[in-house]
Structures are given as C-alpha cells and as structure tokens.
Design a protein around this motif. Structure first.
Motif, short mmCIF file in Angstrom:
data_model
loop_
_atom_site.label_atom_id
_atom_site.label_comp_id
_atom_site.label_asym_id
_atom_site.label_seq_id
_atom_site.Cartn_x
_atom_site.Cartn_y
_atom_site.Cartn_z
N ILE A 190 0.83 -1.20 0.00
CA ILE A 190 0.00 0.00 0.00
C ILE A 190 0.87 1.25 0.00
O ILE A 190 0.60 2.21 -0.73
CB ILE A 190 -0.97 -0.01 1.20
N LEU A 191 1.93 1.26 0.80
CA LEU A 191 2.83 2.40 0.83
C LEU A 191 3.53 2.60 -0.52
O LEU A 191 3.69 3.73 -0.99
CB LEU A 191 3.87 2.24 1.94
N ALA A 192 3.94 1.52 -1.15
CA ALA A 192 4.58 1.61 -2.46
C ALA A 192 3.61 2.16 -3.49
O ALA A 192 3.96 3.02 -4.31
CB ALA A 192 5.10 0.24 -2.89
N PHE A 193 2.39 1.69 -3.47
CA PHE A 193 1.37 2.16 -4.41
C PHE A 193 1.09 3.65 -4.20
O PHE A 193 1.00 4.43 -5.15
CB PHE A 193 0.09 1.35 -4.25
N ALA A 194 0.98 4.06 -2.94
CA ALA A 194 0.74 5.47 -2.63
C ALA A 194 1.91 6.33 -3.11
O ALA A 194 1.71 7.43 -3.65
CB ALA A 194 0.52 5.66 -1.13
N LYS A 231 3.56 10.09 -9.66
CA LYS A 231 2.90 10.31 -10.95
C LYS A 231 2.17 11.65 -10.97
O LYS A 231 2.26 12.40 -11.94
CB LYS A 231 1.92 9.17 -11.23
N LYS A 232 1.47 11.96 -9.89
CA LYS A 232 0.73 13.22 -9.80
C LYS A 232 1.69 14.41 -9.83
O LYS A 232 1.44 15.39 -10.53
CB LYS A 232 -0.09 13.23 -8.51
N LEU A 233 2.79 14.32 -9.09
CA LEU A 233 3.76 15.41 -9.09
C LEU A 233 4.39 15.59 -10.47
O LEU A 233 4.61 16.72 -10.92
CB LEU A 233 4.85 15.14 -8.04
N ARG A 234 4.69 14.49 -11.16
CA ARG A 234 5.29 14.58 -12.49
C ARG A 234 4.30 15.19 -13.49
O ARG A 234 4.69 16.00 -14.33
CB ARG A 234 5.73 13.19 -12.96
N GLU A 235 3.03 14.81 -13.41
CA GLU A 235 2.03 15.37 -14.30
C GLU A 235 1.89 16.87 -14.07
O GLU A 235 1.77 17.64 -15.02
CB GLU A 235 0.69 14.68 -14.11
#
Length: 50
Positions: free
Chosen positions: A20-24, A30-34
C-alpha cells in the motif's frame, strides 16, 4: 502449527502494508510529475528570430 499460521499472517500483514505504501508513493510521484509537465508545457520558448 498455530505459531506458523500466526507468523504467516503477521508477514502477510506487513507485506500488504508495504504494498500500500509503495502504491501510494507511485501515485504521488505520478501526480507530481504530471503537474510539473503541465507547468512546463505552458512556458513559451522564445526563438532566436526577431
């Protein structure tokens, strides 16, 4: 046998928490890169011509 099952479930719980931590972390990255790409794509690049 009960000790083995208890130990197995403890490791399983730890593995699920780490997954779960890895997925988060992946979703946050991904959000920061976008966001970074969206900001940089709005910047105009000036050409050398006048």
């Amino acid at each position: 046998m009960a000790a083995f099952i208890a130990s197995f479930f403890e490791y399983l719980k730890t593995m699920i928490i780490l997954a779960i931590l890895a997925f988060a972390g992946m979703m946050t990255g991904k959000k920061l890169r976008e966001n970074k790409d969206a900001k940089s794509s709005t910047v105009r690049i000036q050409s050398g011509r006048k």
